[in-house]
Design a protein around this motif. Structure first.
Motif, PDB file in Angstrom:
ATOM      1  N   ASP A  81      35.095  -1.487 -26.644  1.00  0.00           N
ATOM      2  CA  ASP A  81      34.370  -2.672 -27.091  1.00  0.00           C
ATOM      3  C   ASP A  81      34.479  -3.753 -26.027  1.00  0.00           C
ATOM      4  N   SER A  82      33.349  -4.189 -25.485  1.00  0.00           N
ATOM      5  CA  SER A  82      33.371  -5.205 -24.434  1.00  0.00           C
ATOM      6  C   SER A  82      31.987  -5.808 -24.271  1.00  0.00           C
ATOM      7  N   GLN A  83      31.933  -6.904 -23.523  1.00  0.00           N
ATOM      8  CA  GLN A  83      30.672  -7.559 -23.187  1.00  0.00           C
ATOM      9  C   GLN A  83      30.549  -7.633 -21.677  1.00  0.00           C
TER      10      GLN A  83
ATOM     11  N   GLU B 298      36.694  -3.529 -17.299  1.00  0.00           N
ATOM     12  CA  GLU B 298      35.921  -2.471 -16.648  1.00  0.00           C
ATOM     13  C   GLU B 298      34.925  -3.067 -15.649  1.00  0.00           C
TER      14      GLU B 298
ATOM     15  N   PRO C 120      40.329 -10.318 -24.990  1.00  0.00           N
ATOM     16  CA  PRO C 120      39.643  -9.769 -23.821  1.00  0.00           C
ATOM     17  C   PRO C 120      40.461  -9.986 -22.554  1.00  0.00           C
TER      18      PRO C 120
ATOM     19  N   PHE D 113      33.147  -6.356 -16.931  1.00  0.00           N
ATOM     20  CA  PHE D 113      33.119  -6.487 -18.382  1.00  0.00           C
ATOM     21  C   PHE D 113      34.390  -7.190 -18.865  1.00  0.00           C
ATOM     22  N   THR D 114      34.317  -7.721 -20.088  1.00  0.00           N
ATOM     23  CA  THR D 114      35.428  -8.508 -20.616  1.00  0.00           C
ATOM     24  C   THR D 114      36.691  -7.685 -20.829  1.00  0.00           C
ATOM     25  N   ASN D 115      36.588  -6.365 -20.939  1.00  0.00           N
ATOM     26  CA  ASN D 115      37.784  -5.532 -21.160  1.00  0.00           C
ATOM     27  C   ASN D 115      38.418  -5.047 -19.855  1.00  0.00           C
TER      28      ASN D 115
ATOM     29  N   ALA E  12      43.730  -1.821 -17.005  1.00  0.00           N
ATOM     30  CA  ALA E  12      43.315  -3.060 -17.657  1.00  0.00           C
ATOM     31  C   ALA E  12      44.568  -3.912 -17.764  1.00  0.00           C
TER      32      ALA E  12
END
Length: 364
Positions: A87-89, A125, A312, A121-123, A174
Protein backbone atom coordinates in the motif's frame (compact mmCIF):
# COMPACT_ATOMS: atom_id res chain seq x y z
CA UNK A 1 0.04 -17.61 -60.82
CA UNK A 2 3.66 -18.67 -61.28
CA UNK A 3 4.86 -15.30 -59.94
CA UNK A 4 2.56 -15.65 -56.92
CA UNK A 5 3.91 -19.13 -56.13
CA UNK A 6 7.47 -17.88 -56.44
CA UNK A 7 6.73 -15.01 -54.03
CA UNK A 8 5.13 -17.42 -51.57
CA UNK A 9 8.15 -19.70 -51.73
CA UNK A 10 10.47 -16.77 -51.04
CA UNK A 11 8.32 -15.69 -48.08
CA UNK A 12 8.36 -19.21 -46.64
CA UNK A 13 12.11 -19.46 -47.01
CA UNK A 14 12.53 -16.14 -45.21
CA UNK A 15 10.30 -17.30 -42.36
CA UNK A 16 12.25 -20.52 -42.06
CA UNK A 17 15.49 -18.57 -41.95
CA UNK A 18 14.24 -16.35 -39.14
CA UNK A 19 14.81 -19.12 -36.61
CA UNK A 20 18.56 -18.98 -37.25
CA UNK A 21 18.90 -15.17 -37.38
CA UNK A 22 20.32 -13.77 -34.10
CA UNK A 23 17.85 -11.77 -32.03
CA UNK A 24 18.49 -8.01 -32.51
CA UNK A 25 19.30 -5.91 -29.44
CA UNK A 26 16.50 -3.76 -28.06
CA UNK A 27 18.54 -0.54 -27.73
CA UNK A 28 22.09 0.46 -28.54
CA UNK A 29 24.34 3.44 -27.74
CA UNK A 30 27.73 4.07 -29.29
CA UNK A 31 30.57 4.78 -26.87
CA UNK A 32 34.31 5.25 -27.23
CA UNK A 33 36.90 3.24 -25.28
CA UNK A 34 37.05 5.75 -22.42
CA UNK A 35 33.25 5.97 -22.10
CA UNK A 36 32.99 2.17 -22.14
CA UNK A 37 35.56 1.85 -19.36
CA UNK A 38 34.23 4.70 -17.21
CA UNK A 39 30.53 5.28 -18.02
CA UNK A 40 28.83 8.14 -16.17
CA UNK A 41 25.25 8.07 -14.82
CA UNK A 42 24.21 10.16 -17.84
CA UNK A 43 25.38 7.30 -20.07
CA UNK A 44 22.86 4.92 -18.50
CA UNK A 45 20.06 7.49 -18.28
CA UNK A 46 20.41 8.26 -22.00
CA UNK A 47 20.59 4.56 -22.88
CA UNK A 48 17.45 3.46 -21.02
CA UNK A 49 15.21 6.55 -21.09
CA UNK A 50 13.67 7.80 -24.29
CA UNK A 51 14.06 11.57 -24.60
CA UNK A 52 16.66 12.04 -21.86
CA UNK A 53 18.76 15.21 -22.36
CA UNK A 54 22.32 14.95 -21.04
CA UNK A 55 22.72 18.73 -21.07
CA UNK A 56 19.83 19.46 -18.69
CA UNK A 57 19.60 16.15 -16.81
CA UNK A 58 15.82 16.61 -16.74
CA UNK A 59 13.68 13.61 -15.80
CA UNK A 60 11.53 12.92 -18.91
CA UNK A 61 7.79 12.91 -18.19
CA UNK A 62 6.02 10.65 -18.79
CA UNK A 63 8.75 8.02 -18.51
CA UNK A 64 9.21 5.87 -21.61
CA UNK A 65 11.96 3.26 -21.91
CA UNK A 66 14.34 3.08 -24.85
CA UNK A 67 12.18 0.41 -26.49
CA UNK A 68 9.22 2.81 -26.62
CA UNK A 69 7.19 1.18 -23.80
CA UNK A 70 5.75 3.31 -20.97
CA UNK A 71 7.43 2.81 -17.59
CA UNK A 72 4.41 1.45 -15.74
CA UNK A 73 3.51 -0.90 -12.88
CA UNK A 74 0.28 -2.38 -11.50
CA UNK A 75 0.21 -4.52 -8.38
CA UNK A 76 -2.88 -6.69 -7.76
CA UNK A 77 -5.66 -4.99 -5.80
CA UNK A 78 -7.27 -6.32 -2.62
CA UNK A 79 -10.39 -7.51 -4.45
CA UNK A 80 -8.34 -9.40 -7.05
CA UNK A 81 -6.04 -11.48 -4.87
CA UNK A 82 -5.77 -13.20 -1.52
CA UNK A 83 -3.05 -10.67 -0.65
CA UNK A 84 -2.79 -7.25 -2.28
CA UNK A 85 0.45 -5.58 -3.24
CA UNK A 86 2.13 -2.99 -0.97
CA UNK A 87 0.00 0.00 0.00
CA UNK A 88 1.59 3.27 -1.11
CA UNK A 89 1.15 6.47 -3.09
CA UNK A 90 3.34 7.80 -5.88
CA UNK A 91 5.36 10.89 -4.97
CA UNK A 92 5.77 13.74 -7.49
CA UNK A 93 8.61 12.85 -9.89
CA UNK A 94 11.95 14.60 -9.38
CA UNK A 95 12.77 17.41 -11.79
CA UNK A 96 16.24 16.01 -12.51
CA UNK A 97 17.95 12.63 -12.23
CA UNK A 98 21.08 12.17 -10.14
CA UNK A 99 23.53 9.41 -9.27
CA UNK A 100 21.21 8.39 -6.40
CA UNK A 101 18.63 7.33 -9.00
CA UNK A 102 20.93 4.70 -10.51
CA UNK A 103 21.56 1.08 -9.45
CA UNK A 104 24.31 -0.91 -11.21
CA UNK A 105 25.23 -4.54 -10.68
CA UNK A 106 28.03 -6.28 -12.60
CA UNK A 107 27.14 -9.90 -13.39
CA UNK A 108 30.30 -10.79 -15.31
CA UNK A 109 32.84 -9.08 -17.54
CA UNK A 110 30.96 -6.82 -19.94
CA UNK A 111 27.49 -7.62 -18.57
CA UNK A 112 25.49 -5.47 -16.13
CA UNK A 113 22.05 -5.06 -14.67
CA UNK A 114 21.03 -1.38 -14.75
CA UNK A 115 18.02 0.19 -13.00
CA UNK A 116 17.08 3.87 -13.37
CA UNK A 117 14.67 5.10 -10.67
CA UNK A 118 12.41 7.72 -12.25
CA UNK A 119 9.67 7.84 -9.58
CA UNK A 120 9.40 7.10 -5.85
CA UNK A 121 6.61 5.99 -3.51
CA UNK A 122 5.63 6.74 0.07
CA UNK A 123 6.57 3.21 1.25
CA UNK A 124 10.20 3.59 0.09
CA UNK A 125 9.84 1.93 -3.32
CA UNK A 126 10.98 3.34 -6.65
CA UNK A 127 9.91 2.66 -10.24
CA UNK A 128 11.91 2.84 -13.45
CA UNK A 129 13.32 0.97 -16.44
CA UNK A 130 15.59 -2.00 -15.73
CA UNK A 131 17.83 -3.62 -18.31
CA UNK A 132 20.39 -6.34 -18.93
CA UNK A 133 23.19 -4.49 -20.73
CA UNK A 134 26.24 -5.86 -22.52
CA UNK A 135 29.37 -3.95 -23.53
CA UNK A 136 30.54 -4.32 -27.12
CA UNK A 137 33.46 -2.94 -29.08
CA UNK A 138 31.16 -0.18 -30.32
CA UNK A 139 29.24 0.73 -27.14
CA UNK A 140 26.42 -0.61 -24.96
CA UNK A 141 23.67 -3.00 -26.08
CA UNK A 142 20.43 -3.67 -24.18
CA UNK A 143 19.64 -7.39 -24.30
CA UNK A 144 16.55 -7.38 -22.03
CA UNK A 145 14.29 -4.61 -20.78
CA UNK A 146 11.36 -4.02 -18.43
CA UNK A 147 9.89 -1.82 -15.69
CA UNK A 148 10.93 -2.55 -12.10
CA UNK A 149 9.30 -1.39 -8.89
CA UNK A 150 11.29 -2.27 -5.77
CA UNK A 151 12.70 -0.79 -2.57
CA UNK A 152 15.11 1.99 -3.47
CA UNK A 153 17.61 1.85 -0.59
CA UNK A 154 20.62 -0.51 -0.43
CA UNK A 155 19.28 -2.24 -3.55
CA UNK A 156 20.98 -5.35 -4.91
CA UNK A 157 20.12 -6.86 -8.29
CA UNK A 158 20.91 -10.39 -9.45
CA UNK A 159 19.80 -13.08 -11.89
CA UNK A 160 18.75 -16.53 -10.72
CA UNK A 161 17.74 -19.39 -13.02
CA UNK A 162 14.67 -21.63 -12.63
CA UNK A 163 13.86 -24.28 -15.25
CA UNK A 164 16.28 -22.58 -17.61
CA UNK A 165 14.52 -19.20 -17.31
CA UNK A 166 16.44 -16.25 -15.81
CA UNK A 167 14.71 -14.55 -12.86
CA UNK A 168 15.52 -10.96 -11.92
CA UNK A 169 15.72 -10.61 -8.13
CA UNK A 170 15.68 -7.08 -6.69
CA UNK A 171 16.29 -6.81 -2.94
CA UNK A 172 16.14 -3.47 -1.15
CA UNK A 173 15.38 -1.81 2.18
CA UNK A 174 12.53 0.31 3.47
CA UNK A 175 14.07 2.46 6.22
CA UNK A 176 12.23 4.75 8.62
CA UNK A 177 12.87 8.43 7.90
CA UNK A 178 12.34 9.78 11.44
CA UNK A 179 13.85 8.82 14.79
CA UNK A 180 16.19 5.84 15.03
CA UNK A 181 16.59 4.29 11.57
CA UNK A 182 15.01 0.85 11.25
CA UNK A 183 15.34 -0.98 7.91
CA UNK A 184 13.28 -3.89 6.63
CA UNK A 185 14.31 -5.81 3.53
CA UNK A 186 11.97 -6.76 0.66
CA UNK A 187 12.39 -8.65 -2.60
CA UNK A 188 10.74 -8.50 -6.03
CA UNK A 189 11.13 -11.24 -8.64
CA UNK A 190 10.54 -10.86 -12.38
CA UNK A 191 10.93 -13.69 -14.93
CA UNK A 192 12.82 -12.87 -18.13
CA UNK A 193 10.77 -14.16 -21.05
CA UNK A 194 12.28 -13.65 -24.52
CA UNK A 195 13.76 -10.17 -24.00
CA UNK A 196 11.36 -8.60 -21.45
CA UNK A 197 11.27 -8.71 -17.66
CA UNK A 198 7.64 -9.37 -16.65
CA UNK A 199 5.85 -8.44 -13.41
CA UNK A 200 3.79 -11.60 -12.87
CA UNK A 201 1.53 -12.23 -9.88
CA UNK A 202 1.62 -15.52 -8.00
CA UNK A 203 -1.38 -17.73 -8.88
CA UNK A 204 -2.63 -21.11 -7.74
CA UNK A 205 -3.13 -24.11 -10.03
CA UNK A 206 -6.53 -22.72 -11.10
CA UNK A 207 -4.87 -19.37 -11.99
CA UNK A 208 -6.62 -17.54 -9.14
CA UNK A 209 -4.37 -14.77 -7.84
CA UNK A 210 -2.62 -15.39 -4.51
CA UNK A 211 -0.62 -12.15 -4.43
CA UNK A 212 2.12 -10.07 -5.99
CA UNK A 213 5.60 -11.47 -6.60
CA UNK A 214 6.66 -9.23 -3.71
CA UNK A 215 8.22 -10.81 -0.65
CA UNK A 216 8.89 -8.95 2.61
CA UNK A 217 11.95 -10.60 4.15
CA UNK A 218 11.25 -8.70 7.36
CA UNK A 219 7.87 -7.22 8.30
CA UNK A 220 5.78 -6.00 11.23
CA UNK A 221 2.08 -5.28 11.69
CA UNK A 222 0.05 -4.39 14.79
CA UNK A 223 -3.66 -5.05 15.41
CA UNK A 224 -6.04 -3.59 17.98
CA UNK A 225 -8.11 -6.44 19.39
CA UNK A 226 -11.77 -6.09 20.45
CA UNK A 227 -10.73 -6.56 24.12
CA UNK A 228 -8.38 -3.54 23.94
CA UNK A 229 -5.09 -5.46 23.72
CA UNK A 230 -2.56 -4.88 20.94
CA UNK A 231 -1.32 -7.87 18.96
CA UNK A 232 1.97 -7.53 17.09
CA UNK A 233 3.00 -9.76 14.17
CA UNK A 234 6.69 -10.06 13.20
CA UNK A 235 7.74 -11.88 10.02
CA UNK A 236 11.09 -13.15 8.81
CA UNK A 237 11.32 -15.02 5.52
CA UNK A 238 13.92 -16.28 3.05
CA UNK A 239 13.85 -17.04 -0.68
CA UNK A 240 15.70 -20.05 -2.07
CA UNK A 241 16.16 -20.60 -5.81
CA UNK A 242 16.75 -23.98 -7.44
CA UNK A 243 16.39 -25.37 -10.95
CA UNK A 244 13.04 -26.99 -10.12
CA UNK A 245 11.48 -23.96 -8.42
CA UNK A 246 11.49 -21.33 -5.67
CA UNK A 247 10.83 -21.95 -2.00
CA UNK A 248 9.68 -19.31 0.48
CA UNK A 249 10.31 -20.07 4.17
CA UNK A 250 8.24 -17.94 6.56
CA UNK A 251 8.42 -17.56 10.34
CA UNK A 252 5.88 -15.43 12.23
CA UNK A 253 6.00 -14.48 15.90
CA UNK A 254 2.90 -13.01 17.59
CA UNK A 255 2.91 -11.13 20.90
CA UNK A 256 0.24 -9.30 22.93
CA UNK A 257 0.58 -6.12 24.98
CA UNK A 258 -1.77 -3.95 27.04
CA UNK A 259 -1.71 -0.21 26.18
CA UNK A 260 -3.06 0.46 29.70
CA UNK A 261 0.09 -1.13 31.17
CA UNK A 262 2.99 0.21 29.08
CA UNK A 263 5.60 -0.95 31.65
CA UNK A 264 4.60 -4.60 31.29
CA UNK A 265 6.61 -6.48 28.66
CA UNK A 266 4.69 -8.00 25.69
CA UNK A 267 3.63 -11.63 26.17
CA UNK A 268 4.38 -14.23 23.52
CA UNK A 269 1.09 -15.44 22.06
CA UNK A 270 2.13 -17.72 19.22
CA UNK A 271 4.91 -18.82 16.87
CA UNK A 272 4.30 -20.34 13.44
CA UNK A 273 6.38 -21.35 10.44
CA UNK A 274 5.69 -22.73 6.98
CA UNK A 275 7.27 -23.24 3.57
CA UNK A 276 5.54 -22.71 0.26
CA UNK A 277 6.83 -23.40 -3.24
CA UNK A 278 6.59 -21.41 -6.45
CA UNK A 279 6.81 -23.07 -9.84
CA UNK A 280 7.72 -21.24 -13.01
CA UNK A 281 4.97 -22.22 -15.45
CA UNK A 282 4.24 -20.84 -18.89
CA UNK A 283 3.48 -17.12 -18.47
CA UNK A 284 2.77 -17.55 -14.74
CA UNK A 285 4.28 -18.05 -11.29
CA UNK A 286 2.28 -20.85 -9.66
CA UNK A 287 2.22 -21.25 -5.87
CA UNK A 288 0.96 -24.25 -3.92
CA UNK A 289 -0.76 -22.05 -1.27
CA UNK A 290 -1.16 -18.52 0.04
CA UNK A 291 1.51 -17.06 2.28
CA UNK A 292 1.54 -17.88 5.99
CA UNK A 293 1.40 -14.13 6.69
CA UNK A 294 -1.83 -13.59 4.72
CA UNK A 295 -3.50 -16.60 6.36
CA UNK A 296 -2.66 -15.40 9.87
CA UNK A 297 -3.73 -11.82 9.14
CA UNK A 298 -7.05 -13.09 7.77
CA UNK A 299 -7.69 -14.84 11.11
CA UNK A 300 -7.32 -11.51 12.94
CA UNK A 301 -9.77 -9.80 10.61
CA UNK A 302 -12.33 -12.53 11.24
CA UNK A 303 -12.22 -11.98 15.02
CA UNK A 304 -12.79 -8.24 14.57
CA UNK A 305 -9.23 -6.97 15.02
CA UNK A 306 -8.32 -3.66 13.39
CA UNK A 307 -4.96 -3.12 11.72
CA UNK A 308 -3.01 -0.08 12.89
CA UNK A 309 -1.97 1.89 9.76
CA UNK A 310 1.77 1.88 9.09
CA UNK A 311 3.52 5.25 8.93
CA UNK A 312 4.80 6.05 5.41
CA UNK A 313 8.53 6.08 4.78
CA UNK A 314 8.12 9.33 2.85
CA UNK A 315 5.10 11.54 3.51
CA UNK A 316 3.26 13.19 0.65
CA UNK A 317 4.42 16.82 0.26
CA UNK A 318 2.02 19.52 1.44
CA UNK A 319 0.08 21.31 -1.26
CA UNK A 320 1.48 24.73 -2.11
CA UNK A 321 -0.47 27.67 -0.68
CA UNK A 322 -1.29 30.59 -3.03
CA UNK A 323 1.32 33.36 -3.12
CA UNK A 324 0.66 36.69 -1.36
CA UNK A 325 0.17 38.45 -4.69
CA UNK A 326 -2.39 35.94 -5.87
CA UNK A 327 -4.21 35.69 -2.52
CA UNK A 328 -6.35 38.90 -2.81
CA UNK A 329 -7.38 37.98 -6.34
CA UNK A 330 -8.27 34.44 -5.27
CA UNK A 331 -10.23 35.80 -2.30
CA UNK A 332 -12.20 38.22 -4.46
CA UNK A 333 -13.04 35.42 -6.89
CA UNK A 334 -14.18 33.25 -4.02
CA UNK A 335 -16.35 36.04 -2.55
CA UNK A 336 -18.13 36.84 -5.82
CA UNK A 337 -19.84 33.45 -6.23
CA UNK A 338 -20.67 33.44 -2.52
CA UNK A 339 -22.40 36.82 -2.79
CA UNK A 340 -24.28 35.73 -5.85
CA UNK A 341 -25.34 32.58 -4.07
CA UNK A 342 -26.53 34.59 -1.05
CA UNK A 343 -28.58 36.93 -3.24
CA UNK A 344 -30.32 34.10 -5.00
CA UNK A 345 -30.97 31.98 -1.91
CA UNK A 346 -34.31 33.68 -0.95
CA UNK A 347 -35.59 33.12 -4.47
CA UNK A 348 -34.60 29.46 -4.25
CA UNK A 349 -36.27 29.19 -0.86
CA UNK A 350 -39.44 30.76 -2.19
CA UNK A 351 -39.41 28.46 -5.17
CA UNK A 352 -39.32 25.48 -2.81
CA UNK A 353 -42.44 26.66 -0.93
CA UNK A 354 -45.76 24.90 -1.67
CA UNK A 355 -47.97 26.59 -4.31
CA UNK A 356 -50.66 27.64 -1.80
CA UNK A 357 -48.29 29.32 0.69
CA UNK A 358 -47.79 33.11 0.87
CA UNK A 359 -44.34 34.55 0.25
CA UNK A 360 -43.03 37.06 2.78
CA UNK A 361 -40.81 39.94 1.74
CA UNK A 362 -37.71 40.92 3.74
CA UNK A 363 -37.19 44.19 1.83
CA UNK A 364 -38.56 47.69 2.62
Amino acid sequence: MKRTLQASAVALSLLAGCATVPKPSMCFAEAGPNARSFPTPDTWFALLLHGYDKDTGANPRPSVDCGGAPVWWQDPAADECVEAGPDSQALPPAEKLSEEDLVLETLQAGQRLVWVQTRRFTNGEALGPVALVESTEQGFRVEALGSLRAMAKHTKLRLEKVKGTPILVAEGDACTSSGEEVCRRHARIMPLRTNRFFSESVSNASRACLGAAWFPLSREMTFELPNGLRRKFELTSTLTFAEEGISVQEQVQVSDSDPAQPDVAPRLYRRAQDTRTLELAKNALVGNKASLWSRMVEQQVRIGARAVPEAPIWAMPAKKAPTDAAAPEAASKAQAPAAAGAASSPAKAAAKKPAGSAATSSGP
